[in-house]
Write an enzyme that holds these catalytic residues in place. Structure first.
Site, short mmCIF file in Angstrom:
data_model
loop_
_atom_site.label_atom_id
_atom_site.label_comp_id
_atom_site.label_asym_id
_atom_site.label_seq_id
_atom_site.Cartn_x
_atom_site.Cartn_y
_atom_site.Cartn_z
N THR A 142 -3.49 2.88 -14.29
CA THR A 142 -3.83 1.46 -14.52
C THR A 142 -5.04 1.00 -13.71
O THR A 142 -5.38 -0.19 -13.74
CB THR A 142 -2.63 0.56 -14.18
N ASN A 180 -6.96 13.26 -9.81
CA ASN A 180 -7.66 13.74 -11.01
C ASN A 180 -7.46 15.25 -11.05
O ASN A 180 -6.94 15.84 -10.11
CB ASN A 180 -9.15 13.37 -10.99
N ASP A 217 0.86 -1.18 0.00
CA ASP A 217 0.00 0.00 0.00
C ASP A 217 0.90 1.23 0.00
O ASP A 217 1.75 1.39 0.88
CB ASP A 217 -0.85 -0.05 1.28
N ASP A 245 -5.95 7.80 -4.63
CA ASP A 245 -6.37 9.17 -4.23
C ASP A 245 -7.16 9.10 -2.93
O ASP A 245 -6.89 9.84 -1.97
CB ASP A 245 -7.23 9.74 -5.36
N GLY A 255 -9.51 4.80 -5.17
CA GLY A 255 -8.19 4.20 -5.34
C GLY A 255 -7.10 4.81 -4.49
O GLY A 255 -7.28 5.07 -3.30
N1 APR Z 1 -1.46 1.56 -2.95
C1 APR Z 1 -0.85 1.25 -4.13
N2 APR Z 1 -1.51 1.04 -5.27
C2 APR Z 1 -2.86 1.15 -5.23
C3 APR Z 1 -3.58 1.47 -4.05
C4 APR Z 1 -2.81 1.67 -2.88
N3 APR Z 1 -3.40 1.99 -1.70
N4 APR Z 1 -4.91 1.52 -4.36
C5 APR Z 1 -5.02 1.23 -5.66
N5 APR Z 1 -3.80 1.00 -6.21
C6 APR Z 1 -3.44 0.66 -7.59
C7 APR Z 1 -4.55 0.20 -8.49
O1 APR Z 1 -4.72 -1.19 -8.37
C8 APR Z 1 -4.00 0.60 -9.86
O2 APR Z 1 -3.14 -0.40 -10.35
O3 APR Z 1 -2.96 1.88 -8.17
C9 APR Z 1 -3.17 1.86 -9.59
C10 APR Z 1 -3.83 3.18 -9.99
O4 APR Z 1 -5.21 3.07 -9.71
P1 APR Z 1 -6.13 4.36 -9.37
O5 APR Z 1 -5.85 4.80 -7.99
O6 APR Z 1 -7.52 3.98 -9.74
O7 APR Z 1 -5.60 5.53 -10.32
P2 APR Z 1 -5.86 5.82 -11.86
O8 APR Z 1 -6.11 4.58 -12.64
O9 APR Z 1 -4.71 6.71 -12.27
O10 APR Z 1 -7.22 6.66 -11.85
C11 APR Z 1 -7.22 7.94 -11.28
O11 APR Z 1 -9.13 7.44 -9.95
O12 APR Z 1 -9.32 7.53 -7.68
C12 APR Z 1 -9.56 8.22 -8.84
O13 APR Z 1 -9.40 10.52 -8.20
C13 APR Z 1 -8.77 9.49 -8.94
O14 APR Z 1 -10.01 10.28 -10.83
C14 APR Z 1 -8.78 9.72 -10.42
C15 APR Z 1 -8.66 8.31 -10.97
#
Ligand code: APR
Length: 169
Positions: free
Chosen positions: A123, A24, A10, A34, A32
């Site tokens: 991703t 975003n 994490d 964020d 996720g």
């Molecule tokens: N630690 C590490 N990796 C994580 C975690 C975490 N706590 N949570 C999720 N992931 C991974 C996901 O599995 C994915 O492979 O991080 C990667 C990016 O996923 P997202 O967080 O969904 O980011 P992204 O695909 O860039 O989308 C961004 O999602 O949450 C919203 O506000 C954000 O609108 C923006 C969009």
């Protein structure tokens, strides 16, 4: 020479100088990574994001750019927020994804951060295929001239970890 490491876990628990948030353009939080960062870091992060919106990014942070805030209650010192491109099957947005890694390292250098943890930008919610996202991430970090000593890719599951392992070889 920047040392690249991979770890499964994490991103909010990483003891590094800066962690990168897959934000975003609103900078006002989301799901996720964020959501986890804002939940774990507390309201200070959002307060600084709002200040950045008011001061310089009235129309939101453009895709491919990066800005830094405090990491609040998280072990890291800073959060570097970057906005990844949404995956498109018809348009090649690879340059924007590469820019997220390059610009985040530029901001890290401005901060004086020596260890930086990245998630796999775009991703998740943004739908970028993991293997291609991993390839762009590793290639861009290897190509970028930076003072950062360690770039740590923090992968959330085995498939992501495997994709980055393959991209490293
Ligand atoms: N630690 C590490 N990796 C994580 C975690 C975490 N706590 N949570 C999720 N992931 C991974 C996901 O599995 C994915 O492979 O991080 C990667 C990016 O996923 P997202 O967080 O969904 O980011 P992204 O695909 O860039 O989308 C961004 O999602 O949450 C919203 O506000 C954000 O609108 C923006 C969009």
């Amino acid at each position: 020479m920047t040392h690249i490491t991979l770890t499964k876990g994490d991103i909010t628990t990483q003891h590094v100088d800066a962690i990168v948030n897959t934000a975003n353009s609103s900078l006002l939080g989301g799901g996720g990574v964020d959501g986890a960062i804002h939940r774990g870091g507390g309201p200070e992060i959002l307060a600084e994001c709002r200040a950045l919106r008011a001061a310089k990014y009235g129309r939101g942070l453009p895709t491919g750019q990066a800005v830094a805030t405090t990491a609040g209650k998280l072990p890291a010192r800073w959060v570097i927020h970057t906005v990844g491109p949404v995956w498109s099957a018809s348009e090649d947005r690879s340059a924007a994804l590469a820019s997220c890694y390059r610009e985040s390292l530029r901001v890290a250098d401005e901060l004086g951060a020596r260890t930086v943890a990245f998630p796999a930008v775009s991703t998740g919610v943004y739908g970028w295929p993991m293997d291609d996202g991993a390839r762009i991430a590793v290639r861009t970090v290897r190509e970028t001239d930076t003072s950062v000593d360690e770039v740590r890719f923090v992968l959330f599951d085995d498939a992501a970890y495997q994709a980055f392992t393959d991209a490293m070889s």
